[in-house]
Each structure stands twice: as C-alpha cells, then as structure tokens.
Design an enzyme around this catalytic site. Structure first.
Site: not given
Length: 150
Positions: A16, A25, A29, A31, A75, A136
């Site tokens: 996201h 952020c 990136h 998680h 994904h 996360e």
C-alpha cells in the site's frame, strides 16, 4: 450455556501507499499482514444438530474471511480511490492484476474498520464479531472491538 469466543488467524501479503502522508509510508511498501478474527456466541445446544457444541464451524469462518478479506487483499496493491491518484491507479491496473482501490487511506486502522463491516455482514445468526487484530509487522498492530463500535 456459556458464551464462548472463537479466534482464527489469517495471513496475507499486500502493498500500500499512504497518499498525502508526511512520512516514509507515503511510498509504496508491503507488509506480511496477520489478521486475528474473534467471534462470540452460544454453542449450539441441540443434540440433533451436526454443529452441536459449536459457536460456529471454523471452516465457515475461514470461508467468510477468505472471501471478504484474504482473496481481495492478498498480493494486492491497495491505494486510496481519489481523483489525485486516478491516473496512477489506471496505469498500474493495466500492468498488474490486483490493484485494489478503497474509499479510505489504507492505514491499518482504516483497513480494520473495512474488514469488520465486511465480516459482520456475513456472520451466521447468533454469532457476533467480537474483535479484530491486524498486525502490519511483528511488533505493530491495530485492534477493533465491537463494544467500542456499537
């Protein structure tokens, strides 16, 4: 009969970006998310019911969360659906198959509220969503509790 809480853990990988955020952020990136879903209810008391003794079948919970959350977000690249990034989302969607546009900034907190609404709508009668916990990272998570949202 006592009220019982059941918890099932799910995991999915997603990327996201927090458009407009003032920190790192804001960049795309990813998680390795871990989602814990807790429901509550009374176990079935009817001895003739094949679900006797269960609040709900864990397989049913797995199917609901799998369809509403995991299949949609695993994904995926999750981006806010805003006019500012419409061209970017379109370009990415032409190249990649799983770009998910959401009506909120895709923070852990906002994702939890979305997941809660999706899961609540699908639970069987007599079963309530009690809590969600979304990790996360190994050390960072957000929680949603029904009692705080009624």
């Amino acid at each position: 009969m006592a009220i019982i809480r059941l918890t099932k853990e799910f995991s999915f990988e997603a990327a996201h970006a927090l458009d407009g955020y003032d920190g790192p952020c804001r960049e795309i990136h990813g998680h390795s998310y871990r989602l814990f879903v807790t429901v509550r209810g009374l176990p079935v008391a009817d001895g003739d019911d094949p679900k006797c003794g269960m609040v709900m079948d864990f397989g049913t919970l797995k199917r609901i969360v799998g369809e509403e959350v995991v299949a949609r977000f695993d994904h995926a690249l999750v981006l806010q659906d805003s006019p500012r990034n419409a061209d970017l989302r379109q370009t990415l969607a032409e190249r990649f198959g799983n770009v998910v546009a959401v009506g909120y900034r895709p923070t852990c907190e906002n994702m939890l509220a979305d997941f809660a609404a999706r899961i609540r709508a699908r639970l069987p009668e007599g079963v309530a969503l009690h809590a969600l916990r979304l990790h996360e990272t190994a050390t960072s998570f957000a929680e949603w509790f029904a009692e705080d949202n009624e």
